[in-house]
Design a protein around this motif. Structure first.
Motif, mmCIF file in Angstrom:
data_model
loop_
_atom_site.group_PDB
_atom_site.id
_atom_site.type_symbol
_atom_site.label_atom_id
_atom_site.label_comp_id
_atom_site.label_asym_id
_atom_site.label_seq_id
_atom_site.Cartn_x
_atom_site.Cartn_y
_atom_site.Cartn_z
ATOM 1 N N PRO A 17 61.041 48.816 42.648
ATOM 2 C CA PRO A 17 61.975 48.856 42.290
ATOM 3 C C PRO A 17 62.881 47.846 41.034
ATOM 4 N N ASP A 18 63.827 47.577 40.514
ATOM 5 C CA ASP A 18 64.447 47.042 39.766
ATOM 6 C C ASP A 18 64.581 45.137 39.448
ATOM 7 N N ILE A 19 64.923 44.889 40.650
ATOM 8 C CA ILE A 19 64.884 43.963 41.118
ATOM 9 C C ILE A 19 64.425 43.497 42.964
ATOM 10 N N GLN A 20 64.094 42.872 43.124
ATOM 11 C CA GLN A 20 63.544 42.526 44.613
ATOM 12 C C GLN A 20 64.070 41.453 44.630
ATOM 13 N N ALA A 21 64.172 41.042 45.736
ATOM 14 C CA ALA A 21 64.970 39.361 46.544
ATOM 15 C C ALA A 21 63.622 39.087 47.445
ATOM 16 N N VAL A 22 62.852 38.332 47.619
ATOM 17 C CA VAL A 22 62.532 37.583 48.142
ATOM 18 C C VAL A 22 62.520 36.178 48.792
ATOM 19 N N GLY A 23 62.103 35.861 50.409
ATOM 20 C CA GLY A 23 62.443 34.308 50.481
ATOM 21 C C GLY A 23 61.480 33.381 51.615
ATOM 22 N N LYS A 24 62.205 34.166 52.755
ATOM 23 C CA LYS A 24 61.407 33.227 53.671
ATOM 24 C C LYS A 24 59.597 32.932 54.274
ATOM 25 N N GLY A 25 59.177 33.959 53.381
ATOM 26 C CA GLY A 25 57.777 33.864 53.847
ATOM 27 C C GLY A 25 57.201 32.960 51.479
ATOM 28 N N LEU A 26 58.095 32.655 51.684
ATOM 29 C CA LEU A 26 57.405 32.190 49.844
ATOM 30 C C LEU A 26 57.321 30.848 50.274
ATOM 31 N N GLY A 27 57.894 30.310 50.622
ATOM 32 C CA GLY A 27 57.898 28.587 51.478
ATOM 33 C C GLY A 27 57.609 28.895 52.871
ATOM 34 N N ALA A 28 57.363 29.466 53.431
ATOM 35 C CA ALA A 28 56.894 29.783 55.116
ATOM 36 C C ALA A 28 57.471 28.695 55.653
ATOM 37 N N GLY A 29 58.493 27.577 55.650
ATOM 38 C CA GLY A 29 59.135 26.757 55.635
ATOM 39 C C GLY A 29 59.038 24.865 55.597
ATOM 40 N N TYR A 30 57.792 25.253 54.416
ATOM 41 C CA TYR A 30 57.279 24.293 53.879
ATOM 42 C C TYR A 30 58.548 23.836 52.322
ATOM 43 N N ALA A 31 59.319 24.691 52.252
ATOM 44 C CA ALA A 31 60.608 24.661 50.927
ATOM 45 C C ALA A 31 61.384 25.565 51.145
ATOM 46 N N THR A 32 63.268 24.915 50.827
ATOM 47 C CA THR A 32 63.603 25.654 50.849
ATOM 48 C C THR A 32 63.703 26.485 49.312
ATOM 49 N N ILE A 33 62.949 27.841 49.446
ATOM 50 C CA ILE A 33 62.925 28.679 48.209
ATOM 51 C C ILE A 33 63.262 29.741 48.383
ATOM 52 N N SER A 34 63.690 30.620 47.807
ATOM 53 C CA SER A 34 63.493 31.981 47.485
ATOM 54 C C SER A 34 63.257 32.326 45.611
ATOM 55 N N ALA A 35 63.367 34.141 46.137
ATOM 56 C CA ALA A 35 63.136 34.272 44.162
ATOM 57 C C ALA A 35 63.721 35.505 43.882
ATOM 58 N N ILE A 36 64.429 36.345 43.186
ATOM 59 C CA ILE A 36 63.975 37.837 42.277
ATOM 60 C C ILE A 36 62.826 37.725 41.768
ATOM 61 N N LEU A 37 62.354 38.847 41.895
ATOM 62 C CA LEU A 37 61.436 39.425 40.887
ATOM 63 C C LEU A 37 62.075 40.449 40.012
ATOM 64 N N ILE A 38 61.542 40.832 39.086
ATOM 65 C CA ILE A 38 62.465 41.462 37.775
ATOM 66 C C ILE A 38 61.547 42.102 37.354
ATOM 67 N N HIS A 39 61.679 43.835 37.062
ATOM 68 C CA HIS A 39 61.395 44.274 36.153
ATOM 69 C C HIS A 39 61.337 44.370 34.266
ATOM 70 N N GLN A 40 60.711 44.818 33.923
ATOM 71 C CA GLN A 40 60.709 44.563 32.311
ATOM 72 C C GLN A 40 62.210 45.584 31.659
ATOM 73 N N ARG A 41 62.680 46.139 32.485
ATOM 74 C CA ARG A 41 63.711 47.177 31.908
ATOM 75 C C ARG A 41 64.561 46.499 31.152
ATOM 76 N N VAL A 42 64.809 45.838 32.784
ATOM 77 C CA VAL A 42 65.939 44.631 32.918
ATOM 78 C C VAL A 42 65.778 43.871 31.858
ATOM 79 N N ILE A 43 64.306 42.547 31.900
ATOM 80 C CA ILE A 43 64.724 41.674 30.769
ATOM 81 C C ILE A 43 65.015 42.382 29.611
ATOM 82 N N ASP A 44 64.313 43.319 29.233
ATOM 83 C CA ASP A 44 64.354 44.245 27.645
ATOM 84 C C ASP A 44 65.937 44.124 27.272
ATOM 85 N N GLY A 45 66.350 44.474 29.010
ATOM 86 C CA GLY A 45 68.100 44.801 28.770
ATOM 87 C C GLY A 45 69.061 43.794 27.919
#
Length: 464
Positions: free
Chosen positions: A276-304
């Motif tokens: 993907p160009d952008i990916q959203a992750v969440g639930k399993g990231l903190g696995a219930g020990y924290a309220t956290i999510s993230a987006i992972l970003i392709h280099q082409r988007v960063i270059d933009g």
């Protein structure tokens, strides 16, 4: 006056979650591993990890110790003023988990926030190239769920949660069919023909909207709550990726529920042959020990961004919050060091085959489907015609509540609407990656008891 926090004399509870009346749900006393202990002493098997959250089980001492250690250092420093090392370490682990296919990680809060942030980043990517860019239209899929905030709700299609707020939603979103072979693939249609039909439908929507107006296509790599663990057919996402690339639109994959090992690989898109160009992750990231999510970003988007302002016009108070981040960092280290993604794959094969064997001849099971440790059972009035059950029977909800009763003690994640958005009962099983073969046997045994119990008391006479 009563003591502070004493609500025993209040006519109604002070806490408001969803229901305005007192909840009948039991109170939790403690939790460890696969089990939640209630205040009445009963132990409930958490076969859903909450909502596919508790990837490493409850009460992991490594994670608890890491949080306590961070508590003794500092608990908050505004990310707009200061950095913290653990945020960099977590971002490194997330980027490395993609094999370098994605370049950056932005650490935020809930899954809904991750989807919102992904949408904003996609829009800004095009604005950096052209301040007057017309690319502000999003295409998503029917029967999907991306979160409850307004932007996420606009690209989602879980009708019971979306319909009351339609007038509040932005009008720059349209939807195409999901890849749902159980209900939508025609009997005379091959996999290749069905995939081609869906790709053609997306192409037609691009043309209707205007190819130069589309910002991104948004999809769950593996559909969770709305349809119940639906996996795309081989070639589907490659075909979708080709349509997006042809017209210069971005591809946003929502793996808040299905990502980070849940489907038997670290990222569900790894099994689809795309990135993907952008990916959203969440639930399993903190696995219930924290309220956290993230987006992972392709280099082409960063270059933009680099080609323009080099700054994302987004910021939240609790981004990179050290307690959340250190919990997620230790969770991901546990998953990596203990080989839990491999175990999720191995135990997922066993769980899937065991469920299919247990429900093979059940007169009201339409399909058992899933991948990794992400499984669903869909219930129907007739397995041949796939006719959904009468919604008035509330079968899925009954099963969830029955599971919490004495003598059953199992969590089942229930939902409705998998047939047409309104009708259709199913529940999902998404246990921790730590489960053993013995745990699988216990999950299937308790699940079967719940299902048989509910159908023993439900009248399946047609509604008048």
């Amino acid at each position: 006056m009563g003591s502070l926090g004493n609500t025993s004399k209040l006519a109604e509870p002070a806490l408001f979650y969803q229901n305005v009346y007192e909840s009948s749900f039991p109170h939790v006393a403690s939790a460890s591993g696969l089990y939640i202990t209630l205040e009445d002493g009963r132990e409930v098997l958490d076969a859903t990890g909450g909502a596919a959250v508790s990837a490493i089980g409850h009460g992991n001492q490594r994670v608890n110790a890491a949080i306590i250690k961070q508590l003794s250092k500092f608990t908050y420093a505004h990310p707009g003023y200061f950095q913290n090392r653990v945020s960099h370490q977590l971002a490194d682990i997330l980027v490395e988990s993609t094999g370098g296919k994605l370049a950056r990680a932005c650490l935020i809060g809930s899954g809904s926030e991750a989807v919102e942030t992904a949408m904003k980043l996609a829009r800004q990517y095009f604005l950096e190239q052209d301040p007057n860019s017309p690319r502000l239209h999003f295409i998503s899929r029917q029967n999907s769920w991306h979160g409850c905030t307004l932007g996420a709700l606009s690209v989602g299609d879980l009708k019971s949660r979306r319909e009351p707020f339609l007038e509040l939603l932005p009008n720059n979103v349209s939807q195409v069919s999901a890849c749902h072979p159980y209900r939508e693939q025609r009997p005379d249609e091959t996999v290749e023909e069905y995939v081609a039909r869906l790709a053609a439908e997306l192409e037609e929507e691009f043309q209707r909207v205007g190819p130069g107006n589309v910002c991104a296509f948004v999809a769950e790599t593996m559909v969770g709550t709305a349809l119940g663990c639906v996996t795309a057919l081989p070639g589907y996402f490659r075909a979708i990726r080709e349509v997006c690339d042809r017209h210069g639109a971005l591809l946003i994959l929502d793996e808040v529920m299905c990502g980070l090992g849940r489907t038997g690989t670290m990222h569900a898109w790894e099994q689809e042959g795309i990135v993907p160009d952008i990916q959203a992750v969440g639930k399993g990231l903190g696995a219930g020990y924290a309220t956290i999510s993230a987006i992972l970003i392709h280099q082409r988007v960063i270059d933009g961004l680099k080609a323009g302002s080099a700054s994302f016009q987004h910021g939240q108070t609790y981004q990179c919050h050290p307690l959340n981040v250190v919990a997620a960092l230790e969770v991901q280290r546990v998953i990596l060091e203990e080989g839990l993604v491999h175990n999720a794959h191995k135990m997922g094969l066993l769980l899937g085959s065991s469920l299919r064997n247990a429900f093979a001849n059940h007169p009201h099971v339409g399909q058992v489907r899933g991948r990794g440790l992400f499984w669903c059972i869909e219930f129907v009035a007739d397995p041949v015609t796939k006719k959904p059950l009468d919604p008035k029977l509330n079968v899925a909800k009954r099963m969830r509540l029955r599971g919490l009763e004495k003598g059953y003690e199992i969590c089942l994640f229930s939902s409705t609407g998998c047939a047409d958005g309104w009708k259709g009962d199913h529940f999902m099983l998404s246990p921790p990656f730590t489960i053993t073969a013995q745990d699988v046997e216990e999950i299937v045994s308790r699940t079967l008891r719940v299902v048989n119990s509910v159908f023993d008391e439900v009248s399946l006479q047609p509604a008048k």
